[in-house]
Scaffold this active site. Structure first.
Site, PDB file in Angstrom:
ATOM      1  N   GLY A  10       9.937 -22.674  -6.300  1.00 46.77           N
ATOM      2  CA  GLY A  10      10.105 -23.273  -5.217  1.00 46.77           C
ATOM      3  C   GLY A  10      10.742 -22.960  -3.917  1.00 46.77           C
ATOM      4  N   SER A  12      10.544 -21.962  -1.103  1.00 46.26           N
ATOM      5  CA  SER A  12      10.109 -22.008   0.364  1.00 46.26           C
ATOM      6  C   SER A  12      10.564 -23.186   1.001  1.00 46.26           C
ATOM      7  CB  SER A  12       8.421 -22.253   0.285  1.00 46.26           C
ATOM      8  OG  SER A  12       8.199 -23.446  -0.474  1.00 46.26           O
ATOM      9  N   GLY A  14      13.729 -26.440   1.229  1.00 46.64           N
ATOM     10  CA  GLY A  14      14.955 -27.471   0.703  1.00 46.64           C
ATOM     11  C   GLY A  14      15.788 -26.664  -0.087  1.00 46.64           C
ATOM     12  N   ASP A  60       2.261 -20.886  -8.079  1.00 47.79           N
ATOM     13  CA  ASP A  60       2.228 -22.344  -8.290  1.00 47.79           C
ATOM     14  C   ASP A  60       2.749 -22.710  -9.635  1.00 47.79           C
ATOM     15  OD1 ASP A  60       1.262 -25.078  -9.053  1.00 47.79           O
ATOM     16  OD2 ASP A  60      -0.072 -24.998  -7.501  1.00 47.79           O
ATOM     17  N   SER A 138      17.978 -30.316 -12.376  1.00 48.41           N
ATOM     18  CA  SER A 138      17.810 -31.815 -12.848  1.00 48.41           C
ATOM     19  C   SER A 138      18.031 -32.737 -11.753  1.00 48.41           C
ATOM     20  CB  SER A 138      18.283 -31.894 -14.232  1.00 48.41           C
ATOM     21  OG  SER A 138      17.999 -33.370 -14.543  1.00 48.41           O
ATOM     22  N   TYR A 152       9.333 -40.023 -12.086  1.00 48.61           N
ATOM     23  CA  TYR A 152      10.417 -38.895 -11.839  1.00 48.61           C
ATOM     24  C   TYR A 152      11.398 -38.995 -12.785  1.00 48.61           C
ATOM     25  CZ  TYR A 152      13.812 -36.312  -9.110  1.00 48.61           C
ATOM     26  OH  TYR A 152      14.908 -35.346  -8.664  1.00 48.61           O
ATOM     27  N   LYS A 156      12.694 -35.816 -15.494  1.00 50.54           N
ATOM     28  CA  LYS A 156      13.876 -35.149 -15.416  1.00 50.54           C
ATOM     29  C   LYS A 156      14.777 -35.368 -16.875  1.00 50.54           C
ATOM     30  CE  LYS A 156      13.890 -33.383 -11.316  1.00 50.54           C
ATOM     31  NZ  LYS A 156      13.960 -31.677 -11.319  1.00 50.54           N
TER      32      LYS A 156
HETATM   33  N1  LIG Z   1      16.756 -33.799  -2.385  1.00 48.88           N
HETATM   34  C1  LIG Z   1      17.425 -34.433  -3.401  1.00 48.88           C
HETATM   35  O1  LIG Z   1      18.049 -35.347  -2.989  1.00 48.88           O
HETATM   36  C2  LIG Z   1      17.438 -34.017  -4.781  1.00 48.88           C
HETATM   37  C3  LIG Z   1      17.955 -34.714  -5.539  1.00 48.88           C
HETATM   38  C4  LIG Z   1      18.220 -34.459  -7.015  1.00 48.88           C
HETATM   39  C5  LIG Z   1      17.435 -33.600  -7.392  1.00 48.88           C
HETATM   40  N2  LIG Z   1      16.378 -32.662  -6.667  1.00 48.88           N
HETATM   41  C6  LIG Z   1      15.906 -31.595  -7.108  1.00 48.88           C
HETATM   42  O2  LIG Z   1      15.827 -30.546  -6.559  1.00 48.88           O
HETATM   43  C7  LIG Z   1      14.707 -29.552  -6.574  1.00 48.88           C
HETATM   44  C8  LIG Z   1      14.294 -29.407  -5.193  1.00 48.88           C
HETATM   45  O3  LIG Z   1      14.075 -30.514  -4.610  1.00 48.88           O
HETATM   46  P1  LIG Z   1      14.224 -30.330  -2.986  1.00 48.88           P
HETATM   47  O4  LIG Z   1      14.939 -31.641  -2.582  1.00 48.88           O
HETATM   48  O5  LIG Z   1      14.828 -29.116  -2.209  1.00 48.88           O
HETATM   49  O6  LIG Z   1      12.658 -30.713  -2.663  1.00 48.88           O
HETATM   50  P2  LIG Z   1      11.642 -29.904  -1.351  1.00 48.88           P
HETATM   51  O7  LIG Z   1      12.304 -30.033  -0.239  1.00 48.88           O
HETATM   52  O8  LIG Z   1      10.634 -31.074  -1.259  1.00 48.88           O
HETATM   53  O9  LIG Z   1      11.354 -28.620  -2.215  1.00 48.88           O
HETATM   54  C9  LIG Z   1      10.523 -28.540  -3.082  1.00 48.88           C
HETATM   55  C10 LIG Z   1      10.070 -27.217  -3.464  1.00 48.88           C
HETATM   56  O10 LIG Z   1       9.268 -27.068  -4.526  1.00 48.88           O
HETATM   57  C11 LIG Z   1       8.109 -26.674  -4.330  1.00 48.88           C
HETATM   58  N3  LIG Z   1       6.926 -27.082  -5.046  1.00 48.88           N
HETATM   59  C12 LIG Z   1       6.494 -28.358  -5.389  1.00 48.88           C
HETATM   60  N4  LIG Z   1       5.573 -28.167  -6.392  1.00 48.88           N
HETATM   61  C13 LIG Z   1       5.383 -26.713  -6.890  1.00 48.88           C
HETATM   62  C14 LIG Z   1       4.563 -26.178  -7.692  1.00 48.88           C
HETATM   63  N5  LIG Z   1       3.507 -27.042  -8.275  1.00 48.88           N
HETATM   64  N6  LIG Z   1       4.501 -24.946  -7.625  1.00 48.88           N
HETATM   65  C15 LIG Z   1       5.552 -24.279  -7.105  1.00 48.88           C
HETATM   66  N7  LIG Z   1       6.452 -24.722  -5.999  1.00 48.88           N
HETATM   67  C16 LIG Z   1       6.380 -26.250  -5.908  1.00 48.88           C
HETATM   68  C17 LIG Z   1       7.767 -27.019  -2.888  1.00 48.88           C
HETATM   69  O11 LIG Z   1       6.663 -26.010  -2.331  1.00 48.88           O
HETATM   70  P3  LIG Z   1       5.718 -26.711  -1.305  1.00 48.88           P
HETATM   71  O12 LIG Z   1       6.474 -26.599  -0.024  1.00 48.88           O
HETATM   72  O13 LIG Z   1       4.685 -25.765  -1.298  1.00 48.88           O
HETATM   73  O14 LIG Z   1       5.402 -28.124  -1.300  1.00 48.88           O
HETATM   74  C18 LIG Z   1       9.078 -26.831  -2.402  1.00 48.88           C
HETATM   75  O15 LIG Z   1       9.370 -25.290  -2.018  1.00 48.88           O
HETATM   76  C19 LIG Z   1      13.694 -30.535  -7.288  1.00 48.88           C
HETATM   77  O16 LIG Z   1      13.664 -30.059  -8.664  1.00 48.88           O
HETATM   78  C20 LIG Z   1      14.313 -31.813  -7.124  1.00 48.88           C
HETATM   79  O17 LIG Z   1      13.963 -32.883  -8.333  1.00 48.88           O
HETATM   80  C21 LIG Z   1      16.464 -32.777  -5.406  1.00 48.88           C
END
Ligand SMILES: NC(=O)c1ccc[n+]([C@@H]2O[C@H](COP(=O)([O-])OP(=O)(O)OC[C@H]3O[C@@H](n4cnc5c(N)ncnc54)[C@H](OP(=O)(O)O)[C@@H]3O)[C@@H](O)[C@H]2O)c1
Length: 289
Positions: A10, A12, A14, A60, A138, A152, A156
Site C-alpha cells: 500500500g 501508493s 498516505g 493487490d 495496526s 475495523y 486490527k
Molecule cells: N490514517 C489514520 O489515521 C490511521 C490510523 C491508524 C491506523 N492506520 C493504518 O495505517 C495504514 C495505512 O493507512 P492510511 O491512513 O495511509 O490509508 P490510505 O491513505 O487510504 O492508504 C491505504 C493504502 O493501502 C492501499 N490498499 C488498500 N487496499 C489494498 C489492497 N487490497 N491491496 C493493496 N493495497 C491496498 C491503498 O491503495 P489504493 O490507493 O489503491 O486504494 C493505499 O495505498 C492502514 O493499515 C491503516 O489501518 C491509519
C-alpha cells in the site's frame, strides 16, 4: 554487504507513501514499493521511479496469485524479503448492525488475512537466514474499539493477536516482530473511510436508528484529525526507528494519542475507563432517541 530488502504494501498513498519516502531518503535499503495495479501510476505522479534500489511492483494484497508471484520473484533475484512492512489497509465506518457477512470478510481479508499470508510467504527465507523484521501497521483501534468502527477494530485486534503470537514463535530465529499503532493522523484519511451499503443508508437517513451515531462520530473524528499535530511523517519516522532498532518492542505507539490511550487503558480500572469514554462520546444524550 548488499542492502537489506524492504517490502512495503500500500505504498501508493498516505502512510505507505510516507514510509517509502523516509526509507528511500535514507539510502540504506533496497525497497520494493507495491500498489494495486490501478494505483501504480501514482508513483510517477509522486516523482518516484525505478532505479537499482527502488523497485515498483503491482500487488493487490488480497490476490493469492500476486502475493505468490511477487515473493517468488524477490526470492529468486534477491534472496528474499528482509523487512516486511504490512501497511495496506482500509477502514469501514459501520455499526455492527450495518455490517453484512460480505463486508466483514472484505475488511478481514484486507487488514488481517492477507498480511498473514504475506508473512507466511516471507518466513521461510527469513528463518533460513535467521534474521528478518516484520512490521505490521495496526492502529489504536487494535487495542480499543470505538462505536461505528466495529469491523475495523476487529480486523486490527485480530492482527494484534496473531502478531503477538508471532513475536514468541519467531524469537528463536532472531526474527523481530513489531506492531506500530497510529492513532489520529492529521490527514484527509477520513475522506477515504468507506461505508458499507447499510451504513451509507443509515448515515444519510435522519430516521435511521443509528443516524446520530454516524453524524456525531464523523464530525468528531474529522475534527480531531484536523487538530492533531501527528502527521503521516511522524508515524513513518517511528516505523523507520523500528527498522533501525536491533531489538524493537512488540508494540510501538505511532502517534502521541496512541501513547495516551495505552496509558489510560493500562492504569484506569476497566469499568471507569469504559464509562469515561462513553460519556465523552459527542452528543451521547441524543443517541438512540
Ligand atoms: N490514517 C489514520 O489515521 C490511521 C490510523 C491508524 C491506523 N492506520 C493504518 O495505517 C495504514 C495505512 O493507512 P492510511 O491512513 O495511509 O490509508 P490510505 O491513505 O487510504 O492508504 C491505504 C493504502 O493501502 C492501499 N490498499 C488498500 N487496499 C489494498 C489492497 N487490497 N491491496 C493493496 N493495497 C491496498 C491503498 O491503495 P489504493 O490507493 O489503491 O486504494 C493505499 O495505498 C492502514 O493499515 C491503516 O489501518 C491509519
Amino acid at each position: 554487504m548488499s542492502k537489506q530488502l524492504v517490502l512495503i504494501t500500500g505504498a501508493s498513498a498516505g502512510l505507505g507513501l510516507e514510509i517509502a519516502r523516509v526509507v528511500m531518503a535514507s539510502n540504506q535499503y533496497r525497497v520494493v514499493l507495491t500498489a494495486r495495479p490501478n494505483s501504480m501510476g501514482r508513483f510517477a505522479d509522486e516523482g518516484i521511479f525505478e532505479n537499482e534500489d527502488v523497485l515498483l511492483r503491482p500487488l493487490d494484497i488480497t490476490s493469492a496469485d500476486m502475493r505468490g508471484e511477487l515473493i517468488a520473484s524477490i526470492e529468486a533475484q534477491y534472496g528474499g524479503v528482509d523487512i516486511l512492512i504490512n501497511n495496506a489497509g482500509f477502514t469501514f465506518r459501520a455499526v455492527v448492525e450495518d455490517v453484512s457477512e460480505e463486508d466483514r470478510l472484505q475488511q478481514m481479508n484486507t487488514n488481517f488475512r492477507s498480511p498473514m499470508e504475506l508473512i507466511r510467504l516471507c518466513l521461510p527465507s527469513m528463518r533460513q537466514k535467521r534474521q528478518g523484521k516484520i512490521i505490521n501497521i495496526s492502529s489504536v483501534g487494535g487495542q480499543m474499539a470505538m462505536p461505528t468502527m466495529a469491523v475495523y477494530s476487529a480486523s486490527k485486534h485480530a492482527l494484534e493477536g496473531a502478531t503477538e503470537s508471532l513475536w514468541y514463535e519467531l524469537k528463536p530465529w532472531n526474527i523481530k516482530v513489531t506492531l506500530v499503532q497510529p492513532g489520529f493522523i492529521n490527514s484527509k484519511g477520513f475522506e477515504k473511510v468507506r461505508k458499507t451499503e447499510l451504513s451509507s443508508l443509515s448515515s444519510k437517513e435522519t430516521s435511521s436508528a443509528y443516524h446520530q451515531h454516524y453524524i456525531n462520530m464523523e464530525t468528531f473524528i474529522e475534527k480531531v484529525m484536523h487538530l492533531t499535530p501527528s502527521t503521516s511523517t511522524t508515524v513513518a519516522r517511528n516505523v523507520f526507528k523500528v527498522m533501525r532498532t536491533k531489538n524493537p518492542k512488540l508494540r510501538v505507539a505511532g502517534t502521541w494519542d496512541a501513547v495516551f490511550f495505552t496509558l489510560m487503558k493500562r492504569f484506569i480500572p476497566q469499568r471507569i475507563y469504559h464509562a469515561i469514554l462513553y460519556y465523552l462520546l459527542p452528543n451521547i444524550g441524543k443517541w438512540g432517541k
